[in-house]
Design an enzyme around this catalytic site. Structure first.
Site, PDB file in Angstrom:
ATOM      1  N   GLU A  93       0.838  -1.193   0.000  1.00 49.51           N
ATOM      2  CA  GLU A  93       0.000   0.000   0.000  1.00 49.51           C
ATOM      3  C   GLU A  93       0.878   1.249   0.000  1.00 49.51           C
ATOM      4  OE1 GLU A  93      -3.869   1.791   2.371  1.00 49.51           O
ATOM      5  OE2 GLU A  93      -2.436   0.574   3.499  1.00 49.51           O
ATOM      6  N   LYS A 149     -10.053   1.581  -2.543  1.00 46.83           N
ATOM      7  CA  LYS A 149     -10.279   1.161  -1.159  1.00 46.83           C
ATOM      8  C   LYS A 149     -11.711   1.457  -0.745  1.00 46.83           C
ATOM      9  CE  LYS A 149      -7.845   1.490   3.290  1.00 46.83           C
ATOM     10  NZ  LYS A 149      -6.687   2.162   3.945  1.00 46.83           N
ATOM     11  N   CYS A 185      -5.839  -2.939   2.735  1.00 43.19           N
ATOM     12  CA  CYS A 185      -5.616  -2.659   4.145  1.00 43.19           C
ATOM     13  C   CYS A 185      -6.872  -2.833   4.999  1.00 43.19           C
ATOM     14  CB  CYS A 185      -5.017  -1.264   4.308  1.00 43.19           C
ATOM     15  SG  CYS A 185      -4.158  -1.025   5.884  1.00 43.19           S
TER      16      CYS A 185
END
Length: 301
Positions: A63, A133, A174
């Site tokens: 990331e 995301k 994440c």
């Protein structure tokens, strides 16, 4: 570079690459990230070619591999996808090395909005998938860490997967890892491997990084790869410890917090073995409960 074959099921904190044979060979690149965007991208390209030399067919970056992680950096480092310089470098590297590149994440600018976005590039340099995301990292742990991505970033609204070498691969970023329903949908869509570029911090990393990765793998009977940046010295400190968990939920291999590359094979025989011996998929009580995909469409190749 020397390589080793582990004797144990889960060799911990590997200093050198490790190979596990049969299947799609993947490389998880845990690289250092600094303030110089061009140097970050150059380093990523070098690691892609190094991984290819070691036999990798799919290379995954962490990331925010081209920028420091922090809301104060996202606007400065943001670029359009796929028209920006970082995407051009990844496409060129994937084509030159003839590998699939899961391009970690980069800050994406789309009109007035910013996203935390993962791009995937095929061996001809083509864009295979793009994942924004979905779940933004807004947390407040008193006296430890407060972070609010939503101050700057907008959330994605699609569930993303792509196919490579006959394997369907799901993407999350994440904080997406914490949401089992999203992983359930990707698995229901046929994914055998879930890849999460992530940068857990020094508070949540020791507590949850490994247990969440292994939990998703065991619950869903899939391979799970978590790819972190190496731990820096200033600013946001990433936990590191990039890892691979198999469909039994076993920790197959894991790095420490320093720069390094984890190499392993995704063995579909293991996946089928687990699903045959513990057939939870056909034992689910969909007459009582069900996880539904409410997106207008899923982003796939």
């Amino acid at each position: 570079m020397n390589t080793t074959i582990p004797d144990a099921v889960h060799p911990r904190f590997l200093k050198k690459p490790v190979f596990l044979y049969s299947g799609l060979k993947i490389a998880l690149v845990q690289m250092s990230v600094g303030p110089d965007k061009a140097k970050n991208v150059e380093a990523a390209v070098k690691e892609i070619h190094k991984a290819k030399e070691l036999g990798a067919q799919l290379v995954a970056l962490p990331e925010c591999f081209n920028s420091p992680y922090g809301t104060q950096y996202f606007s400065e480092y943001a670029e359009e996808v796929p028209g920006g310089s970082t995407c051009a470098a990844l496409a060129e590297a994937a084509a030159a090395a003839r590998v699939c590149v899961v391009g970690g994440t980069l800050p994406e600018r789309c009109g007035p909005r910013l996203y935390n976005t993962c791009t995937v590039w095929g061996p001809a340099g083509e864009l295979l998938a793009k994942h924004r995301k979905v779940h933004l990292f807004d947390i407040d742990i008193p006296d430890k860490i407060t972070f609010k991505e939503s101050d700057v970033l907008s959330p994605g609204d699609q569930i993303t997967s792509f196919e490579y070498h006959g394997i369907k691969i799901g993407l999350g970023i994440c904080y997406d890892l914490r949401f089992a329903e999203m992983a359930q949908i990707m698995t229901d869509q046929g994914c055998s491997l879930l890849v999460y570029p992530g940068a857990f911090n020094m508070t949540t990393g020791p507590q949850h990084w490994e247990v969440l990765g292994r939990g998703r793998a065991a619950d869903l009977q899939v391979w799970v790869a978590l790819v972190s940046p190496a731990r820096g010295r200033d600013g946001y400190l990433a936990w590191g410890h990039s890892l691979l968990a198999d469909p039994w939920g076993r920790l197959v291999a894991q790095l420490d917090h320093q720069p390094g590359t984890l190499l392993a094979d995704i063995d579909l025989n293991t996946l089928e073995e687990v699903r045959t011996q513990i057939p939870v998929r056909r034992q689910k009580r969909n007459d009582i409960y069900e996880v539904l995909n409410k997106t207008s469409k899923s982003e796939t190749s």
